[in-house]
Write a protein that holds these residues in place. Structure first.
Motif, mmCIF file in Angstrom:
data_model
loop_
_atom_site.group_PDB
_atom_site.id
_atom_site.type_symbol
_atom_site.label_atom_id
_atom_site.label_comp_id
_atom_site.label_asym_id
_atom_site.label_seq_id
_atom_site.Cartn_x
_atom_site.Cartn_y
_atom_site.Cartn_z
ATOM 1 N N ALA A 165 -32.801 -20.011 13.707
ATOM 2 C CA ALA A 165 -33.689 -18.862 13.533
ATOM 3 C C ALA A 165 -33.674 -18.433 12.067
ATOM 4 N N PRO A 166 -34.702 -17.703 11.647
ATOM 5 C CA PRO A 166 -34.690 -17.198 10.279
ATOM 6 C C PRO A 166 -33.445 -16.348 10.017
ATOM 7 N N GLU A 167 -32.943 -16.431 8.794
ATOM 8 C CA GLU A 167 -31.789 -15.607 8.407
ATOM 9 C C GLU A 167 -32.100 -14.144 8.698
ATOM 10 N N GLY A 168 -31.109 -13.434 9.185
ATOM 11 C CA GLY A 168 -31.271 -12.029 9.498
ATOM 12 C C GLY A 168 -31.658 -11.769 10.945
ATOM 13 N N TRP A 169 -32.067 -12.815 11.676
ATOM 14 C CA TRP A 169 -32.396 -12.641 13.087
ATOM 15 C C TRP A 169 -31.108 -12.690 13.908
ATOM 16 N N SER A 170 -31.127 -12.052 15.059
ATOM 17 C CA SER A 170 -30.072 -12.170 16.059
ATOM 18 C C SER A 170 -30.642 -12.946 17.231
ATOM 19 N N VAL A 171 -29.819 -13.796 17.827
ATOM 20 C CA VAL A 171 -30.253 -14.602 18.966
ATOM 21 C C VAL A 171 -29.388 -14.244 20.159
ATOM 22 N N LEU A 172 -30.024 -13.960 21.278
ATOM 23 C CA LEU A 172 -29.337 -13.652 22.529
ATOM 24 C C LEU A 172 -29.773 -14.655 23.578
ATOM 25 N N ALA A 173 -28.884 -14.954 24.507
ATOM 26 C CA ALA A 173 -29.194 -15.870 25.606
ATOM 27 C C ALA A 173 -28.514 -15.341 26.862
ATOM 28 N N ASN A 174 -28.631 -16.086 27.938
ATOM 29 C CA ASN A 174 -28.024 -15.653 29.195
ATOM 30 C C ASN A 174 -26.512 -15.782 29.210
ATOM 31 N N GLY A 175 -25.956 -16.454 28.243
ATOM 32 C CA GLY A 175 -24.512 -16.574 28.118
ATOM 33 C C GLY A 175 -24.074 -16.071 26.760
ATOM 34 N N ILE A 176 -22.794 -16.145 26.508
ATOM 35 C CA ILE A 176 -22.269 -15.732 25.201
ATOM 36 C C ILE A 176 -22.911 -16.607 24.133
ATOM 37 N N THR A 177 -23.422 -15.962 23.091
ATOM 38 C CA THR A 177 -24.097 -16.662 22.008
ATOM 39 C C THR A 177 -23.307 -16.478 20.729
#
Length: 176
Positions: A150-162
């Protein structure tokens, strides 16, 4: 785009067992498209033919057990897998996908209040094919491993620990 029919799903479920998906999504391609690489590990119980579903903007490459498949063989949302021998197989696909603006698949929008871009997935029904290649039917369960760039500065979330791996790369814990 033909929808999977009951007889096709039953035939495919008798033919294959899907074990694992490794999905790599690259969200750094701009506001209209994103990269999608999928590796699928599966077993054919018998010799036969089937297909994998995918709705790309462009299918760059596909290999089955290291042998190239013709991306031009993609017919609507189906890539044929012909002449499967009994045993374990590895299918690799590299594609460019389109972001949705209507909620299906990978939706991307810019919030006018803060000017930030947001992305989320809605993979109901056959929308998973808009994000990555899959044997898209509910009775073919498998473990999923997801990596996102993902672009720098973005946070990524998923259904499990990311976990943030650095340099814009994120990895979600495999599904059980």
């Amino acid at each position: 785009m033909p929808a999977l029919q009951r007889d096709e799903a039953q035939t495919r479920a008798r033919l294959i067992d899907v074990h694992r998906y490794a999905v790599e999504l690259d969200l750094t391609h701009g506001e209209e498209r994103f990269g999608s690489r999928t590796v699928i590990h599966f077993t054919a119980r018998a010799a036969g033919d089937t297909f994998v579903e995918l709705k790309p903007a462009e299918l760059h490459s596909a290999t089955l057990d290291g042998q190239p498949l013709d991306p031009k063989a993609l017919d609507s949302n189906r890539l044929p897998l012909t002449g499967l021998a009994p045993g374990d197989h590895e299918l690799r696909l590299d594609a460019t996908m389109r972001y949705s603006r209507t909620g299906e698949g990978m939706h991307r929008f810019t919030d006018p209040a803060d000017g930030e871009s947001y992305v989320y997935t809605q993979l109901f029904m056959d929308d998973v094919q808009r994000v990555f290649a899959a044997f898209d039917q509910p009775d073919l369960k498998a473990v999923f491993e997801l990596t996102v760039t993902a672009p720098e500065g973005w946070s990524v979330l998923a259904n499990g620990i990311t976990e943030h791996l650095g340099q814009g790369r994120w990895q979600a814990a495999p599904t059980p």
